[in-house]
Design a protein around this motif. Structure first.
Motif, short mmCIF file in Angstrom:
data_model
loop_
_atom_site.label_atom_id
_atom_site.label_comp_id
_atom_site.label_asym_id
_atom_site.label_seq_id
_atom_site.Cartn_x
_atom_site.Cartn_y
_atom_site.Cartn_z
N ARG A 111 -85.39 79.08 29.50
CA ARG A 111 -86.66 78.44 29.18
C ARG A 111 -87.73 79.52 29.11
O ARG A 111 -87.79 80.42 29.95
N ALA A 112 -88.60 79.42 28.11
CA ALA A 112 -89.53 80.50 27.79
C ALA A 112 -90.41 80.89 28.96
O ALA A 112 -90.61 82.07 29.25
N GLU A 113 -90.96 79.89 29.68
CA GLU A 113 -91.97 80.20 30.68
C GLU A 113 -91.41 80.83 31.95
O GLU A 113 -92.15 81.43 32.74
N ALA A 157 -90.61 84.75 22.59
CA ALA A 157 -90.70 86.17 22.90
C ALA A 157 -90.14 87.07 21.80
O ALA A 157 -90.10 88.29 21.97
N LEU A 158 -89.70 86.48 20.70
CA LEU A 158 -88.93 87.24 19.72
C LEU A 158 -89.67 87.45 18.41
O LEU A 158 -90.36 86.55 17.92
N SER A 159 -89.49 88.62 17.84
CA SER A 159 -90.00 88.92 16.50
C SER A 159 -89.09 88.27 15.46
O SER A 159 -88.05 87.69 15.79
N PHE A 160 -89.48 88.40 14.21
CA PHE A 160 -88.68 87.85 13.11
C PHE A 160 -87.26 88.43 13.14
O PHE A 160 -86.27 87.69 13.10
N SER A 161 -87.17 89.76 13.23
CA SER A 161 -85.84 90.39 13.21
C SER A 161 -85.05 90.05 14.47
O SER A 161 -83.82 89.91 14.41
N SER A 162 -85.74 89.89 15.61
CA SER A 162 -85.03 89.54 16.84
C SER A 162 -84.50 88.11 16.78
O SER A 162 -83.44 87.81 17.33
N CYS A 163 -85.25 87.21 16.10
CA CYS A 163 -84.75 85.84 15.90
C CYS A 163 -83.48 85.86 15.06
O CYS A 163 -82.54 85.10 15.33
N LEU A 164 -83.45 86.72 14.07
CA LEU A 164 -82.24 86.84 13.25
C LEU A 164 -81.07 87.34 14.10
O LEU A 164 -79.95 86.86 13.97
N GLU A 165 -81.36 88.30 14.99
CA GLU A 165 -80.30 88.80 15.88
C GLU A 165 -79.80 87.69 16.79
O GLU A 165 -78.60 87.57 17.04
N LEU A 166 -80.74 86.87 17.28
CA LEU A 166 -80.35 85.74 18.13
C LEU A 166 -79.39 84.81 17.39
O LEU A 166 -78.39 84.36 17.95
N LEU A 167 -79.67 84.54 16.12
CA LEU A 167 -78.77 83.68 15.35
C LEU A 167 -77.38 84.28 15.24
O LEU A 167 -76.38 83.56 15.26
#
Length: 235
Positions: A111-113, A157-167
């Motif tokens: 969870r983000a918080e 907490a993630l940038s665009f490229s980090s969101c792609l890495e998460l996927l």
């Protein structure tokens, strides 16, 4: 698949009180939520109840509501939420075997918080890296075993490229036998091929194609013409 249906077992309740007043919770009480894919995204505006739902699912599986892995059972010493106490999970045969013993149960609630506290507690958030890098360290180090992985707005907490890495991590996790239930505002995450998208709002809950999501429509319009939105909020 581990979980195939989520519902709530409540003998009586007051529809005017939270969380029973949330339309999505009312729907959960009436029909439950059928889980039809290894990755399920819950999407909706703030206050619609999507975080309430994912927290309850995590608690129903035995994960700490504060966040963390199956190895940290109720480490925060907080009582379960009102909905978490009453949530019920219908499991697949594979899921029943996993949930049948505590040692076999695997999963993580992000969870983000509270993510940094949970990750630091488990050794995956070194202070020498950024918030987002700490998230990715957890994905690399904890999101690989077959199990149930519940996430509440991981994109925070993630940038665009980090969101792609998460996927990429999510796809590999599913290939390894994992299941993901994620609350999000991200059009990037919800574009994952094969994911089931449930939109939460005043209507309760309904399945929606990615291209028909309100948040996707708003992002398209905003990127095409920011002023059409900004003129309503800026002098």
């Amino acid at each position: 698949m581990i979980i195939e249906r989520v519902y709530a077992n409540v003998a009586s309740y007051d529809r005017s009180e939270w969380p029973w007043s949330l339309p999505c919770v009312s729907r959960l009480l009436e029909d439950g939520l059928r889980i039809t894919a290894p990755v399920t995204f819950l999407v909706g505006e703030n206050g619609t109840g999507k975080s309430t739902l994912v927290e309850a699912v995590a608690e129903g599986f035995g994960l700490d509501s504060w966040g963390g892995s199956h190895d940290w059972r109720y480490a925060s010493h907080r009582p379960k939420s009102v909905l978490g106490e009453r949530i019920r999970l219908d499991a697949t045969p594979y899921g029943r075997r996993m949930m049948g013993s505590w040692s076999a149960r695997k999963g993580f609630f992000l969870r983000a918080e509270t993510a940094l506290d949970a990750l630091d507690r488990e050794g995956f958030a070194p202070h020498s890296v950024s918030h987002g890098e700490g998230f990715l360290a957890a994905f690399r180090g904890k999101f690989f075993q077959p199990g149930l992985y519940v996430m509440d707005e991981p994109e925070a907490a993630l940038s665009f490229s980090s969101c792609l890495e998460l996927l990429g991590h999510v796809e590999q996790l599913v290939k390894n036998g994992g299941q993901v239930i994620c609350a999000t505002h991200s059009p990037l995450l919800t574009a994952l091929p094969g994911a089931d998208i449930v939109e939460i709002g005043e209507h309760g809950m309904r399945r929606v194609a990615w291209s028909d999501l309100a948040l996707v429509d708003h992002w398209r319009r905003y990127l095409a013409d920011p002023h059409s939105y900004l003129r309503h909020v800026l002098d």
